[in-house]
Design an enzyme around this catalytic site. Structure first.
Site, PDB file in Angstrom:
ATOM      1  N   GLU A  51       0.923  -1.229   0.058  1.00  0.00           N
ATOM      2  CA  GLU A  51       0.014  -0.095  -0.184  1.00  0.00           C
ATOM      3  C   GLU A  51       0.934   1.146   0.214  1.00  0.00           C
ATOM      4  OE1 GLU A  51      -2.514  -0.262   3.327  1.00  0.00           O
ATOM      5  OE2 GLU A  51      -3.564  -1.966   2.877  1.00  0.00           O
ATOM      6  N   ASP A  62      -4.103   8.326  11.545  1.00  0.00           N
ATOM      7  CA  ASP A  62      -2.695   7.923  11.702  1.00  0.00           C
ATOM      8  C   ASP A  62      -2.142   8.552  12.923  1.00  0.00           C
ATOM      9  OD1 ASP A  62      -2.566   6.525   9.342  1.00  0.00           O
ATOM     10  OD2 ASP A  62      -2.533   8.421   8.191  1.00  0.00           O
TER      11      ASP A  62
END
Length: 270
Positions: A51, A62
């Site tokens: 990815e 994140d």
């Protein structure tokens, strides 16, 4: 054969009696060329799928490790064109499936049809869109289907059974199961919620289930591989690159860690 390559890869690892190893690194980190080399290093060391993160200025899902890498990439001037070049070069060099993981806003601003077309032209297999609501995803999914791209949605342990079913029905390629609530980052152990979520997903879909968020070493990879079709590792790999300013040393560290993770998914624990 963009999406088909992803499907065939996951089928092949399942036939081999193991989970797939999916590595994640943001494009443009530590540089565009350095990021391409780093992603290739993980594939050469045993990852089955990668990815490519599209750096975003507000990566709300994140943790601090990926936020730091994204910030460095953005300050280095990374653009969507660099992300697409990363996909093209990594796929051309390895022949393995390459997906882009992105928040929806950059894709929407770029133009969903344009992004899908250019991602497919670069050899990409699909897109992971963690913050795109399924109820608002039909236009993107039409473009993705037109260009033979997988659309991977992310589900969390807090999702209801109906939400899991609706999300799985809308997605293609695989379902990304978040191993825990909260933001990305390494964890010292695998949360039982990940196995529970995987079982719940298997009750509503035949798509492969890949589990991410928190896997940091070979032992944890083996544990997750015992119940999932794929093990996704990001923060631990990014942290390895952050640990040194020497790109060659960083790649060597990536190769060592990826090799341990790859060994883990091949010695899955039931």
């Amino acid at each position: 054969m963009s999406q088909r390559l992803l499907t065939e890869t996951l089928a092949a690892t399942k036939a081999a009696g193991r989970a797939a190893l999916v590595s994640y690194l943001p494009a443009g980190f530590p540089t565009v060329d350095g990021g391409i080399a780093a992603l290739r290093a993980t594939l050469d060391a045993g990852a089955d799928i990668v990815e490519v993160g599209l750096p975003h200025s507000d990566p709300v899902l994140d943790g601090p490790v990926i936020q730091t890498a994204d910030d460095r990439a953005l300050r280095g001037g990374v653009r969507i064109a660099d992300v697409l070049r990363t996909v093209r070069d990594v796929h051309a060099a390895t022949g393995k499936p390459v997906l882009v993981m992105s928040y929806w806003n950059p894709v929407s601003r770029y133009g969903a049809e344009r992004f899908a077309r250019e991602l497919a032209d670069a050899g990409g297999s699909g897109c992971v869109l963690p913050d795109l609501p399924v109820a608002e995803s039909a236009p993107w999914r039409r473009h993705a289907e037109e260009h033979d791209l997988a659309t991977v949605f992310v589900v969390a342990p807090s999702s209801t059974d109906r939400q899991l079913a609706d999300t799985a029905a809308a997605g293609t390629g695989f379902v990304y199961a978040s191993a825990l609530m909260g933001v990305t980052g390494k964890r010292t152990s695998v949360d039982e919620a990940a196995a529970v979520l995987t079982r719940r997903l298997r009750a509503v879909t035949e798509l492969p289930v890949c589990v991410g968020m928190g896997v940091a070493d070979g032992e944890q990879a083996a544990e997750v591989a015992g119940f999932a079709d794929g093990v996704i590792v990001g923060s631990a790999l990014v942290e390895t690159l952050l640990a040194t300013d020497d790109e060659a040393m960083g790649r060597a560290g990536l190769e060592r860690l990826t090799a341990r993770l790859a060994a883990g998914v091949r010695t899955r624990t039931a």
